[in-house]
Design a protein around this motif. Sequence first.
Motif, PDB file in Angstrom:
ATOM      1  N   PRO A 176       0.831  -1.208   0.000  1.00  0.00           N
ATOM      2  CA  PRO A 176       0.000   0.000   0.000  1.00  0.00           C
ATOM      3  C   PRO A 176       0.865   1.258   0.000  1.00  0.00           C
ATOM      4  O   PRO A 176       1.844   1.324   0.735  1.00  0.00           O
ATOM      5  N   GLY A 177       0.526   2.198  -0.851  1.00  0.00           N
ATOM      6  CA  GLY A 177       1.249   3.466  -0.905  1.00  0.00           C
ATOM      7  C   GLY A 177       2.480   3.456  -1.794  1.00  0.00           C
ATOM      8  O   GLY A 177       3.100   4.502  -2.004  1.00  0.00           O
ATOM      9  N   GLN A 178       2.867   2.302  -2.315  1.00  0.00           N
ATOM     10  CA  GLN A 178       4.104   2.251  -3.107  1.00  0.00           C
ATOM     11  C   GLN A 178       3.873   2.151  -4.609  1.00  0.00           C
ATOM     12  O   GLN A 178       4.823   2.006  -5.379  1.00  0.00           O
ATOM     13  N   GLY A 179       2.631   2.219  -5.029  1.00  0.00           N
ATOM     14  CA  GLY A 179       2.353   2.235  -6.464  1.00  0.00           C
ATOM     15  C   GLY A 179       2.411   0.864  -7.107  1.00  0.00           C
ATOM     16  O   GLY A 179       2.675  -0.137  -6.450  1.00  0.00           O
ATOM     17  N   PRO A 180       2.151   0.832  -8.421  1.00  0.00           N
ATOM     18  CA  PRO A 180       2.075  -0.449  -9.130  1.00  0.00           C
ATOM     19  C   PRO A 180       3.453  -1.055  -9.398  1.00  0.00           C
ATOM     20  O   PRO A 180       4.474  -0.395  -9.222  1.00  0.00           O
ATOM     21  N   ASP A 181       3.444  -2.284  -9.850  1.00  0.00           N
ATOM     22  CA  ASP A 181       4.675  -2.990 -10.212  1.00  0.00           C
ATOM     23  C   ASP A 181       5.041  -2.629 -11.658  1.00  0.00           C
ATOM     24  O   ASP A 181       4.446  -3.144 -12.610  1.00  0.00           O
ATOM     25  N   GLU A 182       6.006  -1.733 -11.802  1.00  0.00           N
ATOM     26  CA  GLU A 182       6.347  -1.223 -13.133  1.00  0.00           C
ATOM     27  C   GLU A 182       6.903  -2.307 -14.060  1.00  0.00           C
ATOM     28  O   GLU A 182       6.680  -2.279 -15.263  1.00  0.00           O
ATOM     29  N   GLY A 183       7.632  -3.250 -13.490  1.00  0.00           N
ATOM     30  CA  GLY A 183       8.187  -4.334 -14.311  1.00  0.00           C
ATOM     31  C   GLY A 183       7.086  -5.207 -14.902  1.00  0.00           C
ATOM     32  O   GLY A 183       7.171  -5.647 -16.055  1.00  0.00           O
ATOM     33  N   VAL A 184       6.048  -5.449 -14.110  1.00  0.00           N
ATOM     34  CA  VAL A 184       4.914  -6.242 -14.588  1.00  0.00           C
ATOM     35  C   VAL A 184       4.136  -5.460 -15.653  1.00  0.00           C
ATOM     36  O   VAL A 184       3.715  -6.016 -16.671  1.00  0.00           O
ATOM     37  N   LEU A 185       3.991  -4.143 -15.434  1.00  0.00           N
ATOM     38  CA  LEU A 185       3.293  -3.316 -16.438  1.00  0.00           C
ATOM     39  C   LEU A 185       4.071  -3.293 -17.752  1.00  0.00           C
ATOM     40  O   LEU A 185       3.483  -3.377 -18.842  1.00  0.00           O
ATOM     41  N   LEU A 186       5.405  -3.213 -17.647  1.00  0.00           N
ATOM     42  CA  LEU A 186       6.241  -3.273 -18.852  1.00  0.00           C
ATOM     43  C   LEU A 186       5.992  -4.588 -19.593  1.00  0.00           C
ATOM     44  O   LEU A 186       5.821  -4.612 -20.816  1.00  0.00           O
ATOM     45  N   GLY A 187       5.966  -5.666 -18.834  1.00  0.00           N
ATOM     46  CA  GLY A 187       5.729  -6.983 -19.433  1.00  0.00           C
ATOM     47  C   GLY A 187       4.397  -7.041 -20.158  1.00  0.00           C
ATOM     48  O   GLY A 187       4.302  -7.575 -21.268  1.00  0.00           O
ATOM     49  N   LEU A 188       3.361  -6.483 -19.547  1.00  0.00           N
ATOM     50  CA  LEU A 188       2.040  -6.521 -20.187  1.00  0.00           C
ATOM     51  C   LEU A 188       2.021  -5.652 -21.445  1.00  0.00           C
ATOM     52  O   LEU A 188       1.380  -6.008 -22.438  1.00  0.00           O
ATOM     53  N   SER A 189       2.757  -4.536 -21.426  1.00  0.00           N
ATOM     54  CA  SER A 189       2.871  -3.728 -22.647  1.00  0.00           C
ATOM     55  C   SER A 189       3.568  -4.522 -23.746  1.00  0.00           C
ATOM     56  O   SER A 189       3.176  -4.456 -24.918  1.00  0.00           O
ATOM     57  N   THR A 190       4.594  -5.262 -23.350  1.00  0.00           N
ATOM     58  CA  THR A 190       5.289  -6.113 -24.327  1.00  0.00           C
ATOM     59  C   THR A 190       4.331  -7.127 -24.937  1.00  0.00           C
ATOM     60  O   THR A 190       4.298  -7.316 -26.157  1.00  0.00           O
ATOM     61  N   VAL A 191       3.529  -7.767 -24.089  1.00  0.00           N
ATOM     62  CA  VAL A 191       2.590  -8.774 -24.595  1.00  0.00           C
ATOM     63  C   VAL A 191       1.595  -8.129 -25.570  1.00  0.00           C
ATOM     64  O   VAL A 191       1.297  -8.676 -26.641  1.00  0.00           O
TER      65      VAL A 191
END
Length: 319
Positions: free
Chosen positions: A289-304
């Motif tokens: 909580p309070g630390q924001g989303p997982d940027e590495g996972v978001l990058l991965g989903l953009s790649t997909v």
Amino acid sequence: MTNDDGSVIFKPALPAEVNFYQSVLSNPELEPLRPYIPRFYGTLRLEGQADQEQSIDGIIALKPGSAEAISDDEKDSIVLENLSCTFSKPNVLDIKLGTILYDESASEEKRARMEKTARETTSLETGVRLTGFSVYDLAKNAPVVAPKSYGKSIKAAQLPEGVARFFPVAHSTSQLLQVPSNSAAGTGLPPDVLLPILESLRDDISEIREALSNAQLRMVGASLLVVYEADVERAREGVKFWLSEDGEVDEDEGDEGDEGDEDEGEGSKKPGIPYNVKLIDFAHTRLVPGQGPDEGVLLGLSTVLRLLDGRMEVVKALL
Ligand code: ADP
Ligand code: MN
């Protein structure tokens, strides 16, 4: 492990994974993720589970669980919907998400090793690794498996080729000359069946990305599990019913008035869904909580999403 009819799986799970499933179901902030995790039926403990292949009250051990510090028979198991059981010939792809493959509790040594793995594979650069996939070969009537080593060995530039191997286009006389050489003879769906699957899958993954961009969590080693139907006629019927405008998509119809003595399988006219996509494997996922989303996972989903766009272009050209 699965049960007699294969409709659920049992997976030995650490508390973190149990907690995550429970949080998704109870925390309103995680509500958008609910459609995108397997149905969670709860936990159970397999008392006196001896060795694999042994059947205990209809529960059949198919393979030993993961090698964690605590042995599997001391862990609870989570009971999950089996995502591939409604398919006749399931093609299955596991995509590991994220750029960071170790969690907080990892030793210095493990951290260094996992950082090296991320650097040497597609994980660090793209946020994805093709963990493994299986594609049905209708000519051989058997699944062809791309092992872990394949996904670990390829470079980012080869990801489109990997995705093409998972979504091959079926050969047909008129297209023979245009078909990419990497699609094996007995694999693949015709372009008019494959394209709507790719489009709808893309929409779902875009929603998953949206949901995760609003979720404050860290996922280590979680995956996107993609399943689709390899049986051409079943896939075609599934696409027509579930994905096309003129299909009779009416989810309520037939669900009511189930008296119990009607055989769902024989009686119902509803074809199976043509594909399914969910997030799985939350052994090392935690809320922050309070630390924001997982940027590495978001990058991965953009790649997909980008990879699916590329594949759709190729398939469109074959229509
Ligand atoms: P781990 O990687 O710790 O062994 P996973 O949860 O990733 O455990 O499961 C391993 C594999 O089992 C996945 O790659 C997938 O092929 C299959 N699997 C996991 N969960 C499901 C599910 N709910 N339905 C169908 N297959 C599943
Ligand atoms: Mn996994």
